[in-house]
Design a protein around this motif. Structure first.
Motif, PDB file in Angstrom:
ATOM      1  N   THR A 163      74.567  27.890   0.478  1.00 17.33           N
ATOM      2  CA  THR A 163      74.918  29.280   0.722  1.00 17.33           C
ATOM      3  C   THR A 163      75.951  29.313   1.838  1.00 17.33           C
ATOM      4  O   THR A 163      75.701  28.779   2.928  1.00 17.33           O
ATOM      5  CB  THR A 163      73.689  30.106   1.156  1.00 17.33           C
ATOM      6  OG1 THR A 163      72.694  30.020   0.140  1.00 17.33           O
ATOM      7  CG2 THR A 163      74.061  31.564   1.383  1.00 17.33           C
ATOM      8  N   LEU A 164      77.109  29.897   1.556  1.00 14.89           N
ATOM      9  CA  LEU A 164      78.151  30.060   2.569  1.00 14.89           C
ATOM     10  C   LEU A 164      78.066  31.475   3.112  1.00 14.89           C
ATOM     11  O   LEU A 164      78.088  32.450   2.346  1.00 14.89           O
ATOM     12  CB  LEU A 164      79.534  29.822   1.962  1.00 14.89           C
ATOM     13  CG  LEU A 164      80.719  30.084   2.900  1.00 14.89           C
ATOM     14  CD1 LEU A 164      80.763  29.029   4.016  1.00 14.89           C
ATOM     15  CD2 LEU A 164      82.020  30.095   2.125  1.00 14.89           C
ATOM     16  N   THR A 165      77.936  31.589   4.436  1.00 16.99           N
ATOM     17  CA  THR A 165      77.961  32.891   5.103  1.00 16.99           C
ATOM     18  C   THR A 165      78.956  32.800   6.252  1.00 16.99           C
ATOM     19  O   THR A 165      79.449  31.720   6.586  1.00 16.99           O
ATOM     20  CB  THR A 165      76.571  33.291   5.637  1.00 16.99           C
ATOM     21  OG1 THR A 165      76.093  32.267   6.517  1.00 16.99           O
ATOM     22  CG2 THR A 165      75.584  33.491   4.513  1.00 16.99           C
ATOM     23  N   TRP A 166      79.215  33.923   6.848  1.00 13.34           N
ATOM     24  CA  TRP A 166      80.149  33.984   7.979  1.00 13.34           C
ATOM     25  C   TRP A 166      79.459  34.704   9.123  1.00 13.34           C
ATOM     26  O   TRP A 166      78.859  35.756   8.933  1.00 13.34           O
ATOM     27  CB  TRP A 166      81.418  34.734   7.580  1.00 13.34           C
ATOM     28  CG  TRP A 166      82.158  34.041   6.480  1.00 13.34           C
ATOM     29  CD1 TRP A 166      81.920  34.134   5.142  1.00 13.34           C
ATOM     30  CD2 TRP A 166      83.236  33.124   6.624  1.00 13.34           C
ATOM     31  NE1 TRP A 166      82.794  33.339   4.445  1.00 13.34           N
ATOM     32  CE2 TRP A 166      83.625  32.710   5.335  1.00 13.34           C
ATOM     33  CE3 TRP A 166      83.932  32.619   7.717  1.00 13.34           C
ATOM     34  CZ2 TRP A 166      84.657  31.814   5.112  1.00 13.34           C
ATOM     35  CZ3 TRP A 166      84.965  31.725   7.495  1.00 13.34           C
ATOM     36  CH2 TRP A 166      85.315  31.330   6.210  1.00 13.34           C
ATOM     37  N   LEU A 167      79.535  34.114  10.321  1.00 14.06           N
ATOM     38  CA  LEU A 167      78.969  34.736  11.512  1.00 14.06           C
ATOM     39  C   LEU A 167      80.058  34.778  12.570  1.00 14.06           C
ATOM     40  O   LEU A 167      80.574  33.726  12.979  1.00 14.06           O
ATOM     41  CB  LEU A 167      77.758  33.951  12.012  1.00 14.06           C
ATOM     42  CG  LEU A 167      77.079  34.490  13.261  1.00 14.06           C
ATOM     43  CD1 LEU A 167      76.518  35.891  12.994  1.00 14.06           C
ATOM     44  CD2 LEU A 167      75.972  33.563  13.709  1.00 14.06           C
TER      45      LEU A 167
ATOM     46  N   GLU B 176      78.337  23.733  10.009  1.00 14.36           N
ATOM     47  CA  GLU B 176      79.087  24.828  10.601  1.00 14.36           C
ATOM     48  C   GLU B 176      80.185  24.289  11.498  1.00 14.36           C
ATOM     49  O   GLU B 176      80.208  23.097  11.810  1.00 14.36           O
ATOM     50  CB  GLU B 176      78.163  25.751  11.392  1.00 14.36           C
ATOM     51  CG  GLU B 176      77.463  25.068  12.546  1.00 14.36           C
ATOM     52  CD  GLU B 176      76.413  25.952  13.201  1.00 14.36           C
ATOM     53  OE1 GLU B 176      76.488  27.180  13.082  1.00 14.36           O
ATOM     54  OE2 GLU B 176      75.512  25.392  13.841  1.00 14.36           O
ATOM     55  N   LEU B 177      81.086  25.146  11.901  1.00 12.20           N
ATOM     56  CA  LEU B 177      82.155  24.748  12.809  1.00 12.20           C
ATOM     57  C   LEU B 177      81.733  25.041  14.240  1.00 12.20           C
ATOM     58  O   LEU B 177      81.223  26.116  14.537  1.00 12.20           O
ATOM     59  CB  LEU B 177      83.446  25.505  12.489  1.00 12.20           C
ATOM     60  CG  LEU B 177      84.069  25.240  11.123  1.00 12.20           C
ATOM     61  CD1 LEU B 177      85.372  26.025  10.993  1.00 12.20           C
ATOM     62  CD2 LEU B 177      84.315  23.760  10.896  1.00 12.20           C
ATOM     63  N   ASN B 178      81.987  24.062  15.138  1.00 15.11           N
ATOM     64  CA  ASN B 178      81.692  24.306  16.551  1.00 15.11           C
ATOM     65  C   ASN B 178      82.871  25.050  17.181  1.00 15.11           C
ATOM     66  O   ASN B 178      83.835  25.416  16.497  1.00 15.11           O
ATOM     67  CB  ASN B 178      81.368  22.993  17.276  1.00 15.11           C
ATOM     68  CG  ASN B 178      82.540  22.024  17.337  1.00 15.11           C
ATOM     69  OD1 ASN B 178      83.698  22.387  17.107  1.00 15.11           O
ATOM     70  ND2 ASN B 178      82.246  20.783  17.648  1.00 15.11           N
TER      71      ASN B 178
ATOM     72  N   PRO C  58      82.782  22.653  -4.392  1.00 13.76           N
ATOM     73  CA  PRO C  58      82.608  23.883  -3.626  1.00 13.76           C
ATOM     74  C   PRO C  58      83.648  24.927  -4.033  1.00 13.76           C
ATOM     75  O   PRO C  58      84.785  24.582  -4.361  1.00 13.76           O
ATOM     76  CB  PRO C  58      82.830  23.448  -2.174  1.00 13.76           C
ATOM     77  CG  PRO C  58      82.575  21.978  -2.168  1.00 13.76           C
ATOM     78  CD  PRO C  58      83.015  21.492  -3.519  1.00 13.76           C
ATOM     79  N   PRO C  59      83.281  26.203  -4.003  1.00 14.39           N
ATOM     80  CA  PRO C  59      84.234  27.262  -4.331  1.00 14.39           C
ATOM     81  C   PRO C  59      85.416  27.270  -3.361  1.00 14.39           C
ATOM     82  O   PRO C  59      85.327  26.743  -2.244  1.00 14.39           O
ATOM     83  CB  PRO C  59      83.417  28.547  -4.184  1.00 14.39           C
ATOM     84  CG  PRO C  59      81.997  28.125  -4.175  1.00 14.39           C
ATOM     85  CD  PRO C  59      81.959  26.716  -3.685  1.00 14.39           C
ATOM     86  N   ALA C  60      86.487  27.905  -3.767  1.00 16.89           N
ATOM     87  CA  ALA C  60      87.697  27.983  -2.941  1.00 16.89           C
ATOM     88  C   ALA C  60      87.428  28.648  -1.592  1.00 16.89           C
ATOM     89  O   ALA C  60      88.134  28.385  -0.616  1.00 16.89           O
ATOM     90  CB  ALA C  60      88.787  28.727  -3.693  1.00 16.89           C
ATOM     91  N   ALA C  61      86.403  29.497  -1.518  1.00 21.71           N
ATOM     92  CA  ALA C  61      86.080  30.206  -0.270  1.00 21.71           C
ATOM     93  C   ALA C  61      85.557  29.275   0.822  1.00 21.71           C
ATOM     94  O   ALA C  61      85.538  29.646   1.997  1.00 21.71           O
ATOM     95  CB  ALA C  61      85.047  31.294  -0.545  1.00 21.71           C
ATOM     96  N   VAL C  62      85.142  28.063   0.457  1.00 21.55           N
ATOM     97  CA  VAL C  62      84.615  27.118   1.441  1.00 21.55           C
ATOM     98  C   VAL C  62      85.803  26.500   2.190  1.00 21.55           C
ATOM     99  O   VAL C  62      86.657  25.858   1.587  1.00 21.55           O
ATOM    100  CB  VAL C  62      83.765  26.018   0.774  1.00 21.55           C
ATOM    101  CG1 VAL C  62      83.281  25.012   1.808  1.00 21.55           C
ATOM    102  CG2 VAL C  62      82.591  26.641   0.033  1.00 21.55           C
TER     103      VAL C  62
ATOM    104  N   GLN D  14      84.567  39.069   5.184  1.00 23.89           N
ATOM    105  CA  GLN D  14      84.513  37.876   4.360  1.00 23.89           C
ATOM    106  C   GLN D  14      83.160  37.819   3.674  1.00 23.89           C
ATOM    107  O   GLN D  14      82.125  37.988   4.313  1.00 23.89           O
ATOM    108  CB  GLN D  14      84.730  36.622   5.199  1.00 23.89           C
ATOM    109  CG  GLN D  14      86.147  36.536   5.741  1.00 23.89           C
ATOM    110  CD  GLN D  14      86.302  35.339   6.647  1.00 23.89           C
ATOM    111  OE1 GLN D  14      85.647  35.229   7.656  1.00 23.89           O
ATOM    112  NE2 GLN D  14      87.185  34.446   6.254  1.00 23.89           N
ATOM    113  N   LEU D  15      83.184  37.575   2.380  1.00 29.11           N
ATOM    114  CA  LEU D  15      81.950  37.495   1.621  1.00 29.11           C
ATOM    115  C   LEU D  15      81.514  36.051   1.489  1.00 29.11           C
ATOM    116  O   LEU D  15      82.341  35.140   1.401  1.00 29.11           O
ATOM    117  CB  LEU D  15      82.153  38.097   0.232  1.00 29.11           C
ATOM    118  CG  LEU D  15      82.513  39.580   0.200  1.00 29.11           C
ATOM    119  CD1 LEU D  15      82.755  40.011  -1.237  1.00 29.11           C
ATOM    120  CD2 LEU D  15      81.415  40.415   0.829  1.00 29.11           C
ATOM    121  N   GLY D  16      80.218  35.839   1.444  1.00 29.68           N
ATOM    122  CA  GLY D  16      79.668  34.516   1.233  1.00 29.68           C
ATOM    123  C   GLY D  16      79.621  34.192  -0.244  1.00 29.68           C
ATOM    124  O   GLY D  16      79.994  34.992  -1.105  1.00 29.68           O
ATOM    125  N   THR D  17      79.141  33.005  -0.535  1.00 29.89           N
ATOM    126  CA  THR D  17      79.018  32.564  -1.915  1.00 29.89           C
ATOM    127  C   THR D  17      77.944  31.486  -1.995  1.00 29.89           C
ATOM    128  O   THR D  17      77.503  30.973  -0.978  1.00 29.89           O
ATOM    129  CB  THR D  17      80.375  32.038  -2.443  1.00 29.89           C
ATOM    130  OG1 THR D  17      80.280  31.803  -3.839  1.00 29.89           O
ATOM    131  CG2 THR D  17      80.807  30.771  -1.742  1.00 29.89           C
TER     132      THR D  17
END
Length: 82
Positions: free
Chosen positions: A45-49, A64-66, A13-17, A2-5
């Motif tokens: 900045t949206l990233t994925w961990l 972030e999501l818990n 917010p972009p659709a990726a959010v 998954q790419l950030g944006t």
């Protein structure tokens, strides 16, 4: 993979959010002071961990999501603005 944006605070917010982050992001933006003349708006900045989305505002606010999938707002303790 998954790419950030990135996007500017106050913009849609972009659709990726993910939908689960959007209400908390909106609350953060509502609580953020308005435009300062001559200063750019902060950007997200949206990233994925490990498969979890993390949205961070240039000011150091993090959404972030818990583990339960609920959006949590916190501040980066290492951010120079925080």
């Amino acid at each position: 993979m998954q790419l950030g944006t990135r996007w500017t605070a106050g913009d849609q917010p972009p659709a990726a959010v993910p939908a689960a982050l959007r209400p908390a992001i909106s609350e953060v933006e509502d609580a953020t002071p308005g435009d300062m003349p001559g200063q750019p708006k902060p950007r997200w900045t949206l990233t994925w961990l490990e498969g979890r989305p993390i949205a961070e505002l240039d000011t150091g606010v993090i959404v972030e999501l818990n583990a339960d999938g609920e959006a949590v707002v916190r501040h980066d303790p290492d951010d120079e603005f925080g």
